[in-house]
Design an enzyme around this catalytic site. Sequence first.
Site, mmCIF file in Angstrom:
data_model
loop_
_atom_site.group_PDB
_atom_site.id
_atom_site.type_symbol
_atom_site.label_atom_id
_atom_site.label_comp_id
_atom_site.label_asym_id
_atom_site.label_seq_id
_atom_site.Cartn_x
_atom_site.Cartn_y
_atom_site.Cartn_z
ATOM 1 N N ARG A 109 0.752 -1.128 0.237
ATOM 2 C CA ARG A 109 0.189 0.061 0.198
ATOM 3 C C ARG A 109 0.847 1.364 0.027
ATOM 4 O O ARG A 109 0.477 2.318 0.503
ATOM 5 C CB ARG A 109 -1.032 0.053 1.132
ATOM 6 C CG ARG A 109 -1.920 -1.120 1.354
ATOM 7 C CD ARG A 109 -3.019 -1.321 -0.027
ATOM 8 N NE ARG A 109 -3.493 -2.298 0.184
ATOM 9 C CZ ARG A 109 -3.278 -3.543 -0.541
ATOM 10 N NH1 ARG A 109 -2.112 -3.681 -1.445
ATOM 11 N NH2 ARG A 109 -4.023 -4.717 -0.445
ATOM 12 N N SER B 67 -11.384 -2.167 2.775
ATOM 13 C CA SER B 67 -10.659 -2.035 4.198
ATOM 14 C C SER B 67 -10.120 -0.892 4.952
ATOM 15 O O SER B 67 -9.357 -0.136 4.053
ATOM 16 C CB SER B 67 -9.288 -3.158 4.193
ATOM 17 O OG SER B 67 -9.795 -4.511 3.550
ATOM 18 N N GLU C 193 -5.730 2.587 6.228
ATOM 19 C CA GLU C 193 -5.360 2.484 4.927
ATOM 20 C C GLU C 193 -5.907 3.663 4.096
ATOM 21 O O GLU C 193 -5.667 4.222 3.227
ATOM 22 C CB GLU C 193 -5.623 1.095 4.354
ATOM 23 C CG GLU C 193 -5.494 0.958 2.859
ATOM 24 C CD GLU C 193 -5.669 -0.437 2.209
ATOM 25 O OE1 GLU C 193 -5.542 -1.578 3.134
ATOM 26 O OE2 GLU C 193 -6.244 -0.603 1.182
HETATM 27 C C1 LIG Z 1 -15.809 -2.185 -1.764
HETATM 28 C C2 LIG Z 1 -14.306 -1.849 -1.762
HETATM 29 C C3 LIG Z 1 -13.543 -2.872 -2.028
HETATM 30 C C4 LIG Z 1 -11.999 -2.541 -2.118
HETATM 31 N N1 LIG Z 1 -11.181 -3.767 -2.343
HETATM 32 C C5 LIG Z 1 -9.611 -3.485 -2.215
HETATM 33 C C6 LIG Z 1 -8.754 -4.433 -2.317
HETATM 34 O O1 LIG Z 1 -9.116 -5.365 -2.618
HETATM 35 N N2 LIG Z 1 -7.499 -4.172 -2.481
HETATM 36 C C7 LIG Z 1 -7.406 -2.874 -2.368
HETATM 37 O O2 LIG Z 1 -5.969 -2.648 -2.513
HETATM 38 N N3 LIG Z 1 -8.058 -1.884 -2.293
HETATM 39 C C8 LIG Z 1 -9.281 -1.995 -2.086
HETATM 40 N N4 LIG Z 1 -10.161 -0.871 -1.977
HETATM 41 C C9 LIG Z 1 -9.647 0.444 -1.799
HETATM 42 C C10 LIG Z 1 -9.672 1.067 -3.209
HETATM 43 O O3 LIG Z 1 -10.395 0.861 -4.029
HETATM 44 C C11 LIG Z 1 -8.373 1.146 -3.594
HETATM 45 O O4 LIG Z 1 -7.390 1.932 -2.942
HETATM 46 C C12 LIG Z 1 -7.927 1.924 -5.000
HETATM 47 O O5 LIG Z 1 -6.849 1.684 -5.712
HETATM 48 C C13 LIG Z 1 -8.299 3.514 -4.978
HETATM 49 O O6 LIG Z 1 -8.378 3.754 -6.296
HETATM 50 P P1 LIG Z 1 -9.097 5.548 -6.666
HETATM 51 O O7 LIG Z 1 -9.205 5.644 -7.799
HETATM 52 O O8 LIG Z 1 -10.584 5.028 -6.022
HETATM 53 O O9 LIG Z 1 -8.301 6.241 -5.697
HETATM 54 P P2 LIG Z 1 -8.679 7.761 -4.841
HETATM 55 O O10 LIG Z 1 -9.570 6.973 -3.577
HETATM 56 O O11 LIG Z 1 -9.504 8.401 -5.668
HETATM 57 O O12 LIG Z 1 -7.513 7.981 -4.292
HETATM 58 C C14 LIG Z 1 -6.679 7.082 -3.410
HETATM 59 C C15 LIG Z 1 -5.282 7.976 -3.244
HETATM 60 O O13 LIG Z 1 -4.683 7.934 -4.601
HETATM 61 C C16 LIG Z 1 -4.437 9.295 -5.145
HETATM 62 N N5 LIG Z 1 -4.274 9.357 -6.715
HETATM 63 C C17 LIG Z 1 -5.927 8.919 -7.290
HETATM 64 N N6 LIG Z 1 -5.378 9.061 -8.531
HETATM 65 C C18 LIG Z 1 -4.133 9.760 -8.868
HETATM 66 C C19 LIG Z 1 -3.529 10.322 -9.647
HETATM 67 N N7 LIG Z 1 -3.887 10.048 -11.056
HETATM 68 N N8 LIG Z 1 -2.217 10.480 -9.506
HETATM 69 C C20 LIG Z 1 -1.510 10.439 -8.138
HETATM 70 N N9 LIG Z 1 -2.405 10.229 -7.201
HETATM 71 C C21 LIG Z 1 -3.708 9.685 -7.277
HETATM 72 C C22 LIG Z 1 -5.371 10.200 -4.313
HETATM 73 O O14 LIG Z 1 -4.955 11.409 -4.080
HETATM 74 C C23 LIG Z 1 -5.379 9.314 -2.869
HETATM 75 O O15 LIG Z 1 -4.437 9.681 -2.301
HETATM 76 C C24 LIG Z 1 -11.471 -1.423 -2.062
HETATM 77 C C25 LIG Z 1 -12.597 -0.229 -1.808
HETATM 78 C C26 LIG Z 1 -13.788 -0.577 -1.801
HETATM 79 C C27 LIG Z 1 -14.763 0.473 -1.727
#
Ligand SMILES: Cc1cc2nc3c(=O)[nH]c(=O)nc-3n(C[C@H](O)[C@H](O)[C@H](O)COP(=O)(O)OP(=O)(O)OC[C@H]3O[C@@H](n4cnc5c(N)ncnc54)[C@H](O)[C@@H]3O)c2cc1C
Length: 312
Positions: free
Chosen positions: A185, A238, A308
Amino acid sequence: MKPGRLTGAEGMICKDILFDEIKAVCPAEKDAPMSQHTTFRTGGPADVLAAPRNAEELLKLLAVCESAGVRCCVLGKGSNVLVKDEGFRGVIVVPGGDFCRIEMQGDVIRAGSAATLSELYLFALKYSVGGFERLAGIPGTVGGAVRMNAGAYDSEIADVIVACTYVENGRIVTAPKELLELSYRHSIFCDSEKRVIISADFRLPEPGRDPDEIRAVFRDYSARRAASQPLSLPSAGSTFKRPEGHHASKLIDGCGLKGYTFGGAGVSEKHAGFIVNNGNATSGDVLHVIEHVRQVVFDRTGVRLETEVEIL
Ligand SMILES: Cc1cc2nc3c(=O)[nH]c(=O)nc-3n(C[C@H](O)[C@H](O)[C@H](O)COP(=O)(O)OP(=O)(O)OC[C@H]3O[C@@H](n4cnc5c(N)ncnc54)[C@H](O)[C@@H]3O)c2cc1C
């Protein structure tokens, strides 16, 4: 525009000026409710939400924010963030347009930062390329996933990425995987909000696979998620990182916290690692549950849980 201009009455005027400057660069919205841009469905407004459609607009937007001294934070699907009820003072950047593209570039798949992991999986499937099916259920974008080195079921972004292109200090840089410092992470993008991911290149991990077999694996992992996670309620997955030598959900469950609620938020009955919005939670409710869980787990086990989920 000068730094610190977004507070008080003067701040209102400056917010308007900043908004006009941003609007001249790309589509933008003032006082955007972050509950509509995060999977927790909570959080107050961002001063400005800007949606650059290509790298040129992104560079211009970042330059406007830099010269105004305004904080800028990029979001993908908002599936790993909690925005406080007070909202976000600054500019939330949500890339769209070209950033959603996925294409084959020689022997790599190049995905824009706003493409989702499920789109990446489907794109690869068209070319009979496997290797993304265990990541496809993570509901975020390529940008968010690279930043978090997202992973699931013994598979993570670090296994498939070969390079990443991003903006740093007004320049576009491409770095190979080795320089991205990908670990559990974590990546170099966690160390500076000013690095904005444009796209990522993925090797073709398993070319020539039978598409039906890839689909079957995807369905299997989707079913495991549906069986073990509270997918019908808003959450950010999580809430806590896996502490060394432990499982956060087991510790939380072991402390009898499954089902603990405060206001509209609570520890999921289905998966103790998830804090969920039961319908009308505020971010304050979620933060209260987070702090309560951390305190109880620490008092009873001596383990300090780290979030996280990123709190903005
Ligand atoms: C139901 C559910 C299940 C999940 N299961 C998992 C799992 O199995 N494994 C896991 O690892 N995670 C899981 N997650 C968490 C999440 O989906 C991941 O961390 C995902 O990678 C976040 O992507 P996002 O586009 O939503 O990022 P965001 O939540 O929009 O951003 C997350 C971080 O990334 C940064 N960011 C986003 N885009 C960029 C960019 N273009 N450049 C630089 N920084 C950026 C943001 O500033 C922030 O700090 C889950 C979430 C949910 C709701």
